[in-house]
Design a protein around this motif. Sequence first.
Motif, short mmCIF file in Angstrom:
data_model
loop_
_atom_site.label_atom_id
_atom_site.label_comp_id
_atom_site.label_asym_id
_atom_site.label_seq_id
_atom_site.Cartn_x
_atom_site.Cartn_y
_atom_site.Cartn_z
N MET A 1 0.86 -1.18 0.00
CA MET A 1 0.00 0.00 0.00
C MET A 1 0.89 1.23 0.00
SD MET A 1 -3.20 0.96 2.48
CE MET A 1 -2.39 0.77 4.03
N ASP A 2 0.73 2.08 -1.00
CA ASP A 2 1.50 3.31 -1.10
C ASP A 2 0.73 4.42 -0.41
OD1 ASP A 2 3.52 2.20 -2.71
OD2 ASP A 2 2.20 2.31 -4.44
N GLY A 3 1.46 5.42 0.10
CA GLY A 3 0.77 6.49 0.79
C GLY A 3 1.47 7.83 0.69
N LEU A 4 0.70 8.89 0.88
CA LEU A 4 1.21 10.24 0.96
C LEU A 4 0.28 11.03 1.86
CD1 LEU A 4 -0.12 12.83 -1.00
CD2 LEU A 4 0.09 10.96 -2.58
N ARG A 5 0.82 11.75 2.79
CA ARG A 5 0.05 12.66 3.64
C ARG A 5 -1.37 12.21 3.94
NH1 ARG A 5 1.26 18.85 2.02
NH2 ARG A 5 3.51 18.73 2.06
N GLY A 6 -1.54 11.03 4.41
CA GLY A 6 -2.88 10.58 4.78
C GLY A 6 -3.71 10.05 3.64
N ILE A 7 -3.13 9.93 2.43
CA ILE A 7 -3.84 9.35 1.29
C ILE A 7 -3.05 8.11 0.87
CG2 ILE A 7 -4.71 9.65 -1.05
CD1 ILE A 7 -4.79 12.65 -0.54
N PHE A 8 -3.75 6.98 0.83
CA PHE A 8 -3.12 5.72 0.46
C PHE A 8 -3.82 5.12 -0.75
CE2 PHE A 8 -1.82 6.55 4.69
CZ PHE A 8 -0.54 6.05 4.77
N LYS B 1 -4.62 1.35 -2.80
CA LYS B 1 -4.53 -0.11 -2.84
C LYS B 1 -5.69 -0.68 -3.65
CE LYS B 1 -6.64 -1.74 1.50
NZ LYS B 1 -6.32 -2.30 2.81
N ARG B 2 -5.50 -1.93 -4.05
CA ARG B 2 -6.57 -2.61 -4.80
C ARG B 2 -7.73 -2.92 -3.88
NH1 ARG B 2 -5.74 -7.61 -7.72
NH2 ARG B 2 -7.39 -6.88 -9.07
N VAL B 3 -8.92 -2.83 -4.40
CA VAL B 3 -10.12 -3.09 -3.62
C VAL B 3 -10.17 -4.55 -3.17
CG1 VAL B 3 -11.64 -3.63 -5.58
CG2 VAL B 3 -12.60 -2.58 -3.50
N TYR B 4 -9.41 -5.42 -3.83
CA TYR B 4 -9.39 -6.84 -3.50
C TYR B 4 -8.48 -7.15 -2.31
CZ TYR B 4 -11.58 -7.08 -8.06
OH TYR B 4 -12.44 -6.89 -9.11
N GLU B 5 -7.64 -6.20 -1.94
CA GLU B 5 -6.79 -6.40 -0.76
C GLU B 5 -7.68 -6.35 0.49
OE1 GLU B 5 -3.18 -4.02 -0.57
OE2 GLU B 5 -3.29 -3.77 -2.74
#
Length: 128
Positions: free
Chosen positions: A1-8, A10-14
Motif C-alpha cells: 500500500m502506497d501512501g502520501l500525507r494521509g492518502i493511500f 490499494k486494490r479493492v481486492y486487498e
Amino acid sequence: MDGLRGIFLKRVYEPYDESDGCRILVDRLWPRGISKGNARLSLWLKEVAPSPELRKWFCHKPELFDEFRCRYLDELRTSDVHIQAVRQIMILSEQGQVTILYGAKDPVHNHAIVLFEELQRITQIPKT
C-alpha cells in the motif's frame, strides 16, 4: 500500500484494514467478484474516474498508458466534475486518513496511479 500525507492507494481486492480510514472506490464500474459488503466502502466516487470514452480507448493496454496519462490528467485538471471530485478527496484527507481503491489487475498501468500522482502534485503546491 502506497501512501502520501494521509492518502493511500490499494486494490479493492486487498483485505480491509481498520487503518484504511475513509475507503473511496475510484472506478466508474463496480469491480468484478467483490460484494459491496466486502468492499467496505465509505464512498464510491465514480466522478473522478476517467470518462467512459477514455476508459474504453485505453482498455488497460500498457503501450497506451503514457498517452492515457496525459488525457486523464487533462480531464482531472479541466473537467468541472473531475475537479470537484478531486477536491472532495482532498477535503476528506484533511479530516483523516483516506484510502483510494481501484479494481485494475495491473498495479502500474491504471487510472488510480495517475490520480494518486495528481493528488501528490496538488499536496506539494504551496498554499498561498
